[in-house]
Each structure stands twice: as C-alpha cells, then as structure tokens.
Design an enzyme around this catalytic site. Structure first.
Site, PDB file in Angstrom:
ATOM      1  CD  GLU A 265      53.576  77.385  66.014  1.00 23.76           C
ATOM      2  OE1 GLU A 265      54.068  77.142  67.148  1.00 23.76           O
ATOM      3  OE2 GLU A 265      54.283  77.616  65.025  1.00 23.76           O
ATOM      4  CG  HIS A 286      57.262  75.464  66.788  1.00 28.78           C
ATOM      5  ND1 HIS A 286      56.734  76.719  66.934  1.00 28.78           N
ATOM      6  CD2 HIS A 286      58.604  75.622  66.938  1.00 28.78           C
ATOM      7  CE1 HIS A 286      57.688  77.596  67.168  1.00 28.78           C
ATOM      8  NE2 HIS A 286      58.853  76.950  67.167  1.00 28.78           N
TER       9      HIS A 286
END
Length: 313
Positions: A265, A286
């Site tokens: 990420e 997220h």
C-alpha cells in the site's frame, strides 16, 4: 512545551480542540517524506500516525525524546510494539472509533456483490436494457462467516442479523463461554475455520496480521468455500493470498470479492496488474474504516489519549 508530530491525515478540529495547548506539527505528507519525518521527530514527545507510517527501529532511533504514539485506527502491525515497550513509549490505538464504518462497508459491499445490478448505468443509458443478465441474489437468508469476532465483527454481525442473515464466526481466542457469542439479538454460531469456510455464502475477515493469520485464506481455503461465495477483506492485505483470490474469481468459483487492503500500500500499477479484468471485484484504497464521521471520532479519541499521556507524564 511538548512537540507533537502528526504524519498522516487527521481531523483538524480535533487537533485544535484537543491539542491546542501543545506545539504541534501537522503535515499529512510526512508519511511520504521519510527524511523529513525523521528530522521532525528529533525533539518530538509524541507521534500520531495512521497505518502507512512505519514506526520501526530506524524511526524510533530518530526520536530520542518520544513518549507516546497515537494510532488513528486499531491495527498495530505498522508499529514495533516491542521496541516501544523497551523504550517506555506508550501506544494508543483508537479502539472502537471506526467499528461502525467498517461494519457498514462489509454489509454494503456484500449487498452490492450479491445483487450484481449496480454497474449497469452505461448499458441502461445506452438502451441495451440488460435486465435478464442482472438477476442477482438477496442478502436475506444468506450465511455470513466472520473470521475473527472482535468489536468490528460484532458490529457487522448485528447488522447482518437485522437483514435476515445467518451468522457464524471463528475466533479461537474468544472462549466459548464469552457472552459475545450470545448477544441480545441472537446466538452467533462458534465454528472451526474449515466448517466456517464450507458454510459461508459471504466470508468477511476481521483478524490482525500475525504469523498465524498471514496467508490463511489461500487456494485451499477458497476451494472449501461454496461456489459463488463472496469474500470481503477489510482487515490486512497479507491475510489473503492475492493470486489465489484472483484465480478463484477468474475461474468462477468465487462469486465476488471486495478488497480494501493489500500487501503493498499504496497499490501501484505493477502490483495491481493481478486484479485486471477480474469479474465482480471491488477494490478500495484502505478506506473501509474512514468516513467523515469516523475520522472525527478516531481523531478525537487519539488526540485525547495523547494529550492525557503528555499532561500526566
């Protein structure tokens, strides 16, 4: 006066209201400028982060005066807890503040994936009227399996039962006698993992990243799930084997998946290539636990914890 460094986005009203008496550096871009972050921490007493800032040995070494870390969320796998304990640095997660947001994400994506009708805007506007191809499934009567039965999973279960779902969970750390298994709205079946997998029309993951949970949803686990089942992961990206999920979607065994977290990420184009052209897939950055309301709650809880620690210390 203590110096507080905030390296990721946070509700600014909470900063002003709860941390107004402290010297505070709020720069949500610091997470992407490691050298600047380390320099800012040289005289800091407190650090406030979300999930992207890696509070590791190198970062802690750059903060010799650090006394407290506030976590804008609940997962702590980006924080070296052992190193913090060794230094006497307190760590405060925002426990409970984003439970509702994640629970709503799980239920919302489950309904979206089961129904399968909401991506038809362009086709309908173009006059193709694909009605027969969009006969999806109802959520009522479906079986929801929760891997982990902590606070977020319990919020999810409460909403699922209200929608007519049958709910079961697997959580070896929660004893059978715990009252969480028998909430006021109905009993939650306590199952072993294999039984849960085999009986879940919708499987939602609610576990932290540990050696035991890393890769737990692999090709074998997916094969045990019913054909057409839906997988939702808003826990941690490493809990699933991404290639196995992609293969199960492409082969048609999985009926859909919603993934909010990833091993890398932010996801870049190279890492995201595995998801290209997969059917019935929702990818989000997220964001399951982040709503306007939860951001206010999480920020306030974290700011109060940091202020209290610094004031009492």
């Amino acid at each position: 006066m203590p110096k507080i460094v905030i390296s990721e986005f946070m509700d600014e009203a909470a900063i002003a209201g709860e941390l107004g008496g402290f010297a505070t550096l709020y720069d949500p871009g610091l997470v992407d400028r490691p050298a600047d972050l380390m320099a800012a921490l040289a005289g800091a007493d407190a650090l406030v982060v979300r999930n992207r800032t890696q509070v590791n040995a190198a970062l802690l070494a750059a903060a010799p005066d650090l006394k407290v870390v506030g976590r804008l969320g609940v997962g702590l796998d980006n924080i070296d807890l052992a190193a913090c304990r060794a230094r006497g640095i307190a760590v405060y997660p925002a426990t409970g503040a984003n439970d509702v947001a994640v629970a709503e994400y799980v239920i919302g994506t489950a309904m979206l994936l089961l129904r399968g009708a909401y991506g038809a805007t362009d086709a309908v506007a173009a006059g193709t009227w694909p009605r027969n191809a969009l006969m999806g499934r109802e959520i009522a009567g479906k079986r929801l399996g929760l891997v982990g039965f902590g606070a977020i999973a319990r919020e999810t279960a409460r909403r699922a039962v209200a929608l007519g779902m049958q709910v079961a969970a697997h959580d070896p750390l929660l004893p059978a006698e715990d009252p969480a298994w028998r909430p006021a709205y109905g009993t939650i079946a306590r199952l072993d993992l294999d039984t849960l997998l085999a009986g879940s029309d919708v499987l939602s993951l609610h576990v932290p990243l540990t050696p035991e949970t890393r890769g737990m949803i692999d090709a074998r686990a997916l094969a045990r799930m019913p054909a057409g089942a839906v997988l939702i992961n808003a826990a941690r990206g490493e809990v699933i084997e991404v290639a196995a999920v992609a293969a199960a979607l492409r082969g048609g065994h999985l009926g859909g998946a919603a993934l909010d977290v990833f091993p890398q990420e932010p996801l870049d184009a190279a890492a995201g290539a595995v998801f290209r052209d997969l059917p019935n897939l929702i990818l989000t950055p997220h964001i399951a636990g982040v709503t306007r309301e939860s951001n206010v709650r999480v920020s306030a809880v974290t700011a109060r914890a940091v202020r209290r620690h610094l004031s009492e210390g």
